[in-house]
Design a protein around this motif. Structure first.
Motif, short mmCIF file in Angstrom:
data_model
loop_
_atom_site.label_atom_id
_atom_site.label_comp_id
_atom_site.label_asym_id
_atom_site.label_seq_id
_atom_site.Cartn_x
_atom_site.Cartn_y
_atom_site.Cartn_z
N GLY A 10 1.07 -1.36 -0.03
CA GLY A 10 0.02 -0.52 -0.16
C GLY A 10 1.04 1.36 -0.25
N LEU A 11 0.39 2.59 -0.02
CA LEU A 11 1.06 3.68 0.53
C LEU A 11 1.12 4.33 1.53
CD1 LEU A 11 1.41 6.15 -1.40
CD2 LEU A 11 -0.16 7.14 -0.69
N VAL A 12 2.62 4.65 1.94
CA VAL A 12 2.97 4.68 3.31
C VAL A 12 3.69 6.33 3.71
CG1 VAL A 12 4.66 3.06 3.40
CG2 VAL A 12 3.71 3.25 5.47
N GLN A 13 3.65 7.08 4.35
CA GLN A 13 4.64 7.89 4.59
C GLN A 13 6.01 7.59 4.87
OE1 GLN A 13 2.74 10.97 6.73
NE2 GLN A 13 1.04 11.55 5.66
N PRO A 14 6.79 8.37 4.27
CA PRO A 14 8.50 7.81 4.59
C PRO A 14 8.76 7.58 6.65
CG PRO A 14 8.21 9.72 3.30
CD PRO A 14 7.25 9.24 3.39
N GLY A 15 9.21 7.23 6.92
CA GLY A 15 9.24 7.06 8.12
C GLY A 15 8.24 6.00 8.86
N GLY A 16 7.18 5.46 7.63
CA GLY A 16 6.58 4.32 8.37
C GLY A 16 6.42 2.96 8.82
N GLY A 35 11.84 -16.49 0.37
CA GLY A 35 11.92 -15.19 0.62
C GLY A 35 11.30 -14.32 0.28
N TRP A 36 11.89 -12.77 0.35
CA TRP A 36 11.01 -11.57 -0.74
C TRP A 36 12.25 -11.36 -1.20
CZ3 TRP A 36 6.56 -10.22 -0.05
CH2 TRP A 36 5.15 -10.66 1.19
N TYR A 37 11.85 -10.69 -2.86
CA TYR A 37 12.39 -9.51 -3.93
C TYR A 37 11.98 -8.62 -3.65
CZ TYR A 37 15.14 -14.01 -4.08
OH TYR A 37 16.67 -15.09 -3.75
N ARG A 38 12.09 -7.35 -4.31
CA ARG A 38 11.99 -6.41 -4.99
C ARG A 38 12.05 -5.55 -6.17
NH1 ARG A 38 13.65 -1.93 -0.46
NH2 ARG A 38 15.75 -1.74 -1.27
N GLN A 39 11.50 -5.26 -6.76
CA GLN A 39 11.43 -4.27 -8.65
C GLN A 39 10.63 -3.35 -8.42
OE1 GLN A 39 10.77 -6.67 -11.55
NE2 GLN A 39 11.73 -6.45 -12.84
N ALA A 40 12.10 -2.07 -8.48
CA ALA A 40 11.62 -1.12 -8.81
C ALA A 40 11.67 -0.19 -9.86
CB ALA A 40 12.76 0.20 -8.03
N ASN A 58 18.36 -14.12 5.54
CA ASN A 58 19.81 -13.38 5.78
C ASN A 58 18.63 -11.92 4.91
OD1 ASN A 58 21.97 -12.63 3.92
ND2 ASN A 58 22.04 -13.79 2.74
N TYR A 59 19.88 -11.33 5.33
CA TYR A 59 19.34 -9.56 4.55
C TYR A 59 20.09 -8.69 3.63
CZ TYR A 59 16.16 -10.01 8.51
OH TYR A 59 15.08 -10.57 10.03
N ALA A 60 19.59 -8.33 2.75
CA ALA A 60 20.01 -6.85 1.85
C ALA A 60 20.97 -5.91 2.58
CB ALA A 60 19.33 -6.81 1.02
N ASP A 61 21.93 -5.33 2.39
CA ASP A 61 22.60 -4.22 2.77
C ASP A 61 21.28 -2.98 3.24
OD1 ASP A 61 25.73 -4.59 2.22
OD2 ASP A 61 24.86 -5.80 3.29
N SER A 62 20.22 -3.26 2.14
CA SER A 62 19.70 -2.05 2.50
C SER A 62 18.49 -2.09 3.41
CB SER A 62 18.98 -2.00 1.05
OG SER A 62 18.07 -2.86 0.85
N ASP A 89 12.45 2.57 -1.37
CA ASP A 89 12.36 1.09 -0.74
C ASP A 89 10.58 1.13 -1.94
OD1 ASP A 89 12.16 2.16 2.38
OD2 ASP A 89 13.76 1.16 1.31
N THR A 90 9.72 2.12 -2.05
CA THR A 90 9.07 2.11 -3.48
C THR A 90 9.38 0.75 -4.48
OG1 THR A 90 8.33 4.74 -2.97
CG2 THR A 90 7.62 2.89 -4.98
#
Length: 121
Positions: A10-16, A35-40, A58-62, A89-90
């Motif tokens: 969903g939509l969230v404000q920065p810091g949320g 696992g989780w992946y993302r694609q901007a 295990n986590y990505a540095d980000s 993170d979008t």
């Protein structure tokens, strides 16, 4: 066959914060890594986090320090708790599971169709 369905975007404000869920269903005997992946937009799909059947993560540095991956084996579900979200993170977030399937007794990776996370004020 196995189906994975993500939810919680969903939509969230920065810091949320947001909590993503991904539930698997179908001919599942057991699930190994999740696992989780993302694609901007305009970018390649990238790794975010993973968790083994033994709960090693295990986590990505980000994602380190902000995101937490967890799983519920009884529900065949993986979660991604995302805190301190940033505009970068979008992305569309996809889950992946390594599944040992009933019937065919094969091990294969399955992907969900994604859930969109938008971080914006």
């Amino acid at each position: 066959q196995v189906q994975l369905v993500e939810s919680g975007g969903g939509l969230v404000q920065p810091g949320g914060s947001l909590r993503l869920s991904c539930a698997a269903s179908g001919s599942i005997y057991s699930i190994n890594a999740m696992g989780w992946y993302r694609q901007a937009p305009g970018k390649e799909r990238e790794f975010v986090a993973s968790i083994t059947r033994g709960d090693s993560t295990n986590y990505a540095d980000s994602a380190k320090g902000r995101f937490t991956i967890s799983r519920d084996n009884a529900k065949s579900t993986v979660y991604l708790q995302m805190n301190s979200l940033k505009a970068e993170d979008t992305a569309a977030y996809y889950c992946k599971m390594n599944v040992f399937t009933r019937g065919t007794y094969t091990i294969k990776d399955y992907w969900g169709k994604g859930t969109l996370v938008t971080v914006s004020s």
